[in-house]
Design a protein around this motif. Structure first.
Motif, PDB file in Angstrom:
ATOM      1  N   SER A  16       0.482  25.651  67.717  1.00  0.00           N
ATOM      2  CA  SER A  16       0.192  24.745  66.659  1.00  0.00           C
ATOM      3  C   SER A  16      -0.989  25.570  65.474  1.00  0.00           C
ATOM      4  N   GLY A  17      -1.536  26.624  66.087  1.00  0.00           N
ATOM      5  CA  GLY A  17      -2.320  27.408  65.381  1.00  0.00           C
ATOM      6  C   GLY A  17      -3.841  26.633  65.358  1.00  0.00           C
ATOM      7  N   GLU A  18      -4.023  25.710  66.102  1.00  0.00           N
ATOM      8  CA  GLU A  18      -5.373  24.924  65.979  1.00  0.00           C
ATOM      9  C   GLU A  18      -6.342  25.805  67.130  1.00  0.00           C
ATOM     10  N   ILE A  19      -7.558  26.017  66.390  1.00  0.00           N
ATOM     11  CA  ILE A  19      -8.735  26.749  67.131  1.00  0.00           C
ATOM     12  C   ILE A  19      -9.911  25.501  67.065  1.00  0.00           C
ATOM     13  N   ARG A  20     -10.326  25.674  68.207  1.00  0.00           N
ATOM     14  CA  ARG A  20     -11.912  24.630  68.312  1.00  0.00           C
ATOM     15  C   ARG A  20     -12.598  25.517  69.335  1.00  0.00           C
ATOM     16  N   SER A  21     -14.080  25.344  69.271  1.00  0.00           N
ATOM     17  CA  SER A  21     -15.014  25.931  69.868  1.00  0.00           C
ATOM     18  C   SER A  21     -15.211  25.124  71.106  1.00  0.00           C
ATOM     19  N   THR A  22     -15.604  25.724  72.324  1.00  0.00           N
ATOM     20  CA  THR A  22     -15.723  24.885  73.702  1.00  0.00           C
ATOM     21  C   THR A  22     -17.058  24.002  73.345  1.00  0.00           C
ATOM     22  N   SER A  23     -18.059  24.222  72.510  1.00  0.00           N
ATOM     23  CA  SER A  23     -19.244  23.425  72.234  1.00  0.00           C
ATOM     24  C   SER A  23     -18.592  21.906  71.362  1.00  0.00           C
ATOM     25  N   MET A  24     -17.719  22.181  70.700  1.00  0.00           N
ATOM     26  CA  MET A  24     -16.980  21.244  69.641  1.00  0.00           C
ATOM     27  C   MET A  24     -16.355  20.384  70.696  1.00  0.00           C
ATOM     28  N   ILE A  25     -15.607  20.703  71.619  1.00  0.00           N
ATOM     29  CA  ILE A  25     -14.660  20.098  72.475  1.00  0.00           C
ATOM     30  C   ILE A  25     -15.520  19.082  73.215  1.00  0.00           C
ATOM     31  N   GLU A  26     -16.401  19.772  74.007  1.00  0.00           N
ATOM     32  CA  GLU A  26     -17.331  19.059  74.552  1.00  0.00           C
ATOM     33  C   GLU A  26     -18.005  17.927  74.215  1.00  0.00           C
ATOM     34  N   TRP A  27     -18.508  18.177  72.735  1.00  0.00           N
ATOM     35  CA  TRP A  27     -19.147  17.153  71.896  1.00  0.00           C
ATOM     36  C   TRP A  27     -18.273  16.042  71.712  1.00  0.00           C
ATOM     37  N   SER A  28     -16.875  16.383  71.402  1.00  0.00           N
ATOM     38  CA  SER A  28     -16.135  15.258  71.297  1.00  0.00           C
ATOM     39  C   SER A  28     -15.771  14.493  72.527  1.00  0.00           C
ATOM     40  N   LYS A  29     -15.687  15.026  73.584  1.00  0.00           N
ATOM     41  CA  LYS A  29     -15.519  14.384  75.053  1.00  0.00           C
ATOM     42  C   LYS A  29     -16.712  13.685  75.402  1.00  0.00           C
ATOM     43  N   SER A  30     -18.080  14.067  75.021  1.00  0.00           N
ATOM     44  CA  SER A  30     -19.288  13.290  75.447  1.00  0.00           C
ATOM     45  C   SER A  30     -19.349  12.040  74.163  1.00  0.00           C
ATOM     46  N   PHE A  31     -18.875  12.403  72.924  1.00  0.00           N
ATOM     47  CA  PHE A  31     -19.200  11.297  72.149  1.00  0.00           C
ATOM     48  C   PHE A  31     -18.175  10.071  72.341  1.00  0.00           C
ATOM     49  N   GLY A  32     -16.766  10.682  72.735  1.00  0.00           N
ATOM     50  CA  GLY A  32     -15.793   9.544  73.243  1.00  0.00           C
ATOM     51  C   GLY A  32     -16.323   8.942  74.569  1.00  0.00           C
ATOM     52  N   ARG A  33     -16.727   9.437  75.394  1.00  0.00           N
ATOM     53  CA  ARG A  33     -17.453   8.662  76.485  1.00  0.00           C
ATOM     54  C   ARG A  33     -18.465   7.615  76.130  1.00  0.00           C
ATOM     55  N   MET A  34     -19.239   7.985  75.143  1.00  0.00           N
ATOM     56  CA  MET A  34     -20.102   7.026  74.813  1.00  0.00           C
ATOM     57  C   MET A  34     -19.621   5.966  74.261  1.00  0.00           C
ATOM     58  N   ILE A  35     -18.657   6.154  73.153  1.00  0.00           N
ATOM     59  CA  ILE A  35     -18.106   5.149  72.386  1.00  0.00           C
ATOM     60  C   ILE A  35     -17.360   4.146  73.600  1.00  0.00           C
ATOM     61  N   ALA A  36     -16.488   4.665  74.267  1.00  0.00           N
ATOM     62  CA  ALA A  36     -16.055   4.231  75.615  1.00  0.00           C
ATOM     63  C   ALA A  36     -16.844   3.076  76.424  1.00  0.00           C
TER      64      ALA A  36
END
Length: 181
Positions: free
Chosen positions: A139-159
Motif C-alpha cells: 500500500s506504500g503506507e509508512i508509520r513509526s513504531t512510536s506512533m503505532i504504539e500511541w494509536s494502540k494505547s489511545f484506542g485502549r483508553m477510549i475502549a
C-alpha cells in the motif's frame, strides 16, 4: 368528492397494548414532552443511563477499531529504519499539531516517501531523525513504531472509557427494571 372516514380503532388498540408493558411505560415517561422546567431536569437526568449505554457503545467500538487498525497494520508491515524528512505543522483549535513525512528505502535502494493523514500533538518526531518504523510495501503506507504504539494505547483508553460507561448505564437500567418487577 368526499373520502370515506378512516377506521383507526386497530391502531388505537395496538397503541394501548404496547403502552401497557412496564418497559414501554418507562420509555414513555422518559421521552415524553416536559411540562415544566423541573420536569425537564428530571427527564434529562432519567435519560443519562440511556446516553451512557449509547455513548459507551460508540466509544468502545471506536477504541476497538483503533486497536484493530494499528494491530492489522503491524502484522502485515515490515520493520525498517525510517528517516523523518519533513514535519509539517499547523495551528488548530486546540493548539499546534504536527504531521511527519517518512522516507524508507526499498530492497532495490529506491526511496519511498509517505505523509500520513493524521495530525498529532505533541510533536512525535523532529526533522532529520532516524526512527524505527513499519512499512507496508503493497500500500506504500509508512508509520513509526512510536506512533503505532500511541494509536494502540489511545484506542485502549477510549475502549476502556466506553466500556465503563456502558457497564455503569446498563447496570443501573438492569437494577432499576429488576427493582420494578
Amino acid at each position: 368528492m368526499l373520502a370515506a372516514p378512516l377506521d383507526l380503532s386497530p391502531l388505537i388498540e395496538i397503541s394501548q397494548w404496547t403502552n401497557t408493558s412496564p418497559a414501554m411505560k418507562e420509555v414513555g415517561q422518559v421521552f415524553s414532552m416536559p411540562k415544566s422546567f423541573s420536569d425537564l431536569v428530571i427527564k434529562s437526568i432519567r435519560t443519562l443511563p440511556y446516553v451512557a449505554v449509547l455513548n459507551g457503545t460508540i466509544f468502545a467500538l471506536i477504541g476497538l477499531y483503533m486497536i484493530w487498525s494499528a494491530s492489522a497494520f503491524s502484522s502485515r508491515a515490515v520493520e525498517t529504519e525510517l528517516a523523518v524528512v519533513l514535519v509539517e505543522s499547523k495551528r488548530s483549535d486546540n493548539g499546534q499539531v504536527y504531521r511527519p513525512t517518512f522516507e524508507a528505502l526499498t530492497a532495490q535502494g529506491e526511496a519511498r516517501r509517505y505523509t500520513g493523514n493524521t495530525w498529532v500533538s505533541p510533536k512525535p518526531h523532529s526533522q532529520g531523525e532516524v526512527v524505527q518504523g513499519l512499512v507496508d510495501w503493497s500500500s506504500g503506507e509508512i508509520r513509526s513504531t512510536s506512533m503505532i504504539e500511541w494509536s494502540k494505547s489511545f484506542g485502549r483508553m477510549i475502549a476502556f472509557i466506553g466500556g465503563v460507561c456502558f457497564l455503569l448505564g446498563a447496570t443501573y437500567l438492569w437494577y432499576k427494571r429488576r427493582k420494578q418487577a
